[in-house]
Design a protein around this motif. Structure first.
Motif, mmCIF file in Angstrom:
data_model
loop_
_atom_site.group_PDB
_atom_site.id
_atom_site.type_symbol
_atom_site.label_atom_id
_atom_site.label_comp_id
_atom_site.label_asym_id
_atom_site.label_seq_id
_atom_site.Cartn_x
_atom_site.Cartn_y
_atom_site.Cartn_z
ATOM 1 N N MET A 149 0.815 -1.212 0.000
ATOM 2 C CA MET A 149 0.000 0.000 0.000
ATOM 3 C C MET A 149 0.853 1.269 0.000
ATOM 4 S SD MET A 149 -3.012 -1.095 2.649
ATOM 5 C CE MET A 149 -3.915 0.439 2.407
ATOM 6 N N ASP A 150 2.167 1.096 -0.167
ATOM 7 C CA ASP A 150 3.108 2.227 -0.136
ATOM 8 C C ASP A 150 2.997 2.986 1.181
ATOM 9 O OD1 ASP A 150 5.198 3.659 -1.295
ATOM 10 O OD2 ASP A 150 3.846 5.167 -2.139
ATOM 11 N N MET A 151 2.980 2.215 2.267
ATOM 12 C CA MET A 151 2.819 2.746 3.616
ATOM 13 C C MET A 151 3.967 2.213 4.471
ATOM 14 S SD MET A 151 -0.413 1.829 6.128
ATOM 15 C CE MET A 151 -1.613 2.344 4.929
ATOM 16 N N SER A 152 4.456 3.019 5.381
ATOM 17 C CA SER A 152 5.523 2.548 6.257
ATOM 18 C C SER A 152 5.002 1.479 7.206
ATOM 19 C CB SER A 152 6.095 3.711 7.079
ATOM 20 O OG SER A 152 5.182 4.101 8.085
ATOM 21 N N TYR A 153 5.911 0.636 7.673
ATOM 22 C CA TYR A 153 5.539 -0.394 8.638
ATOM 23 C C TYR A 153 4.943 0.257 9.879
ATOM 24 C CZ TYR A 153 5.804 -3.912 12.244
ATOM 25 O OH TYR A 153 5.484 -4.752 13.283
ATOM 26 N N ARG A 154 5.574 1.337 10.337
ATOM 27 C CA ARG A 154 5.094 2.013 11.547
ATOM 28 C C ARG A 154 3.652 2.478 11.376
ATOM 29 N NH1 ARG A 154 5.617 4.422 16.254
ATOM 30 N NH2 ARG A 154 5.046 6.593 16.565
ATOM 31 N N ARG A 155 3.355 3.096 10.242
ATOM 32 C CA ARG A 155 1.999 3.581 9.994
ATOM 33 C C ARG A 155 1.014 2.408 9.956
ATOM 34 N NH1 ARG A 155 -1.943 6.774 10.896
ATOM 35 N NH2 ARG A 155 -3.293 7.198 9.146
ATOM 36 N N ALA A 156 1.383 1.344 9.261
ATOM 37 C CA ALA A 156 0.513 0.162 9.180
ATOM 38 C C ALA A 156 0.293 -0.425 10.572
ATOM 39 C CB ALA A 156 1.116 -0.872 8.231
ATOM 40 N N TRP A 157 1.371 -0.518 11.354
ATOM 41 C CA TRP A 157 1.253 -1.084 12.699
ATOM 42 C C TRP A 157 0.348 -0.221 13.574
ATOM 43 C CZ3 TRP A 157 1.262 -5.199 15.412
ATOM 44 C CH2 TRP A 157 1.245 -5.123 16.809
ATOM 45 N N LEU A 158 0.482 1.093 13.478
ATOM 46 C CA LEU A 158 -0.356 1.991 14.275
ATOM 47 C C LEU A 158 -1.832 1.840 13.903
ATOM 48 C CD1 LEU A 158 1.859 5.201 14.395
ATOM 49 C CD2 LEU A 158 1.360 3.642 16.287
ATOM 50 N N LEU A 159 -2.124 1.663 12.624
ATOM 51 C CA LEU A 159 -3.510 1.467 12.197
ATOM 52 C C LEU A 159 -4.057 0.143 12.720
ATOM 53 C CD1 LEU A 159 -3.275 2.789 8.522
ATOM 54 C CD2 LEU A 159 -4.330 3.934 10.478
ATOM 55 N N VAL A 160 -3.251 -0.914 12.649
ATOM 56 C CA VAL A 160 -3.666 -2.216 13.181
ATOM 57 C C VAL A 160 -3.887 -2.114 14.684
ATOM 58 C CG1 VAL A 160 -2.883 -4.584 13.648
ATOM 59 C CG2 VAL A 160 -2.643 -3.602 11.347
ATOM 60 N N ASP A 161 -2.971 -1.451 15.381
ATOM 61 C CA ASP A 161 -3.101 -1.295 16.828
ATOM 62 C C ASP A 161 -4.405 -0.582 17.183
ATOM 63 O OD1 ASP A 161 -1.980 -1.351 19.611
ATOM 64 O OD2 ASP A 161 -2.062 0.832 19.316
ATOM 65 N N ALA A 162 -4.728 0.485 16.448
ATOM 66 C CA ALA A 162 -5.975 1.221 16.702
ATOM 67 C C ALA A 162 -7.185 0.313 16.474
ATOM 68 C CB ALA A 162 -6.051 2.453 15.801
ATOM 69 N N MET A 163 -7.167 -0.439 15.367
ATOM 70 C CA MET A 163 -8.295 -1.334 15.108
ATOM 71 C C MET A 163 -8.422 -2.385 16.205
ATOM 72 S SD MET A 163 -8.368 -1.981 10.996
ATOM 73 C CE MET A 163 -6.610 -2.183 10.720
#
Length: 126
Positions: free
Chosen positions: A45-59
């Protein structure tokens, strides 16, 4: 060239002040399901790991049970996968999006677009 008028219905589901589910998070869940890893999904998705992890954490913090199960390491079974709740939430969210997309083809939309300007005026004064 006249611009096309668009009705965009964007569904965001909130948990307190946090967005528990939205279009981007649904896309991320699908990518995790496809790639089996948060980092690979983020890259796709052309997204950093950190950003992806933060979104997963929020969900994971916003639903009755986590939407994504993670297992660190390189052993079999490591990586990330959608939980049963994650699959259910994603399916229900996509179904809701499809229902609302039908509304963008309704008579009310046609009437609104006939009243809408193609571009904003330079000033409020007519």
């Amino acid at each position: 060239m006249a611009r096309r008028r668009i009705l965009k219905i964007k569904v965001q589901i909130y948990c307190g002040d946090e967005i528990a589910m939205g279009p981007g998070k649904a896309d991320l869940l699908e990518a995790i399901g496809e790639h089996g890893s948060i980092s690979a999904a983020g890259r796709a998705m052309d997204m950093s790991y950190r950003r992806a992890w933060l979104l997963v954490d929020a969900m994971n913090r916003c639903w009755e049970t986590p939407l994504v199960h993670t297992a660190p390491g390189r052993a079999p079974g490591s990586g990330a996968r959608l939980t049963e709740m994650g699959e259910d939430v994603l399916q229900l969210y996509r179904s809701l999006q499809a229902s609302l997309q039908k509304a963008s083809r309704a008579d009310e939309y046609d009437r609104l677009t006939r009243m809408l300007l193609a571009e904003p005026r330079e000033s409020q004064k007519v």
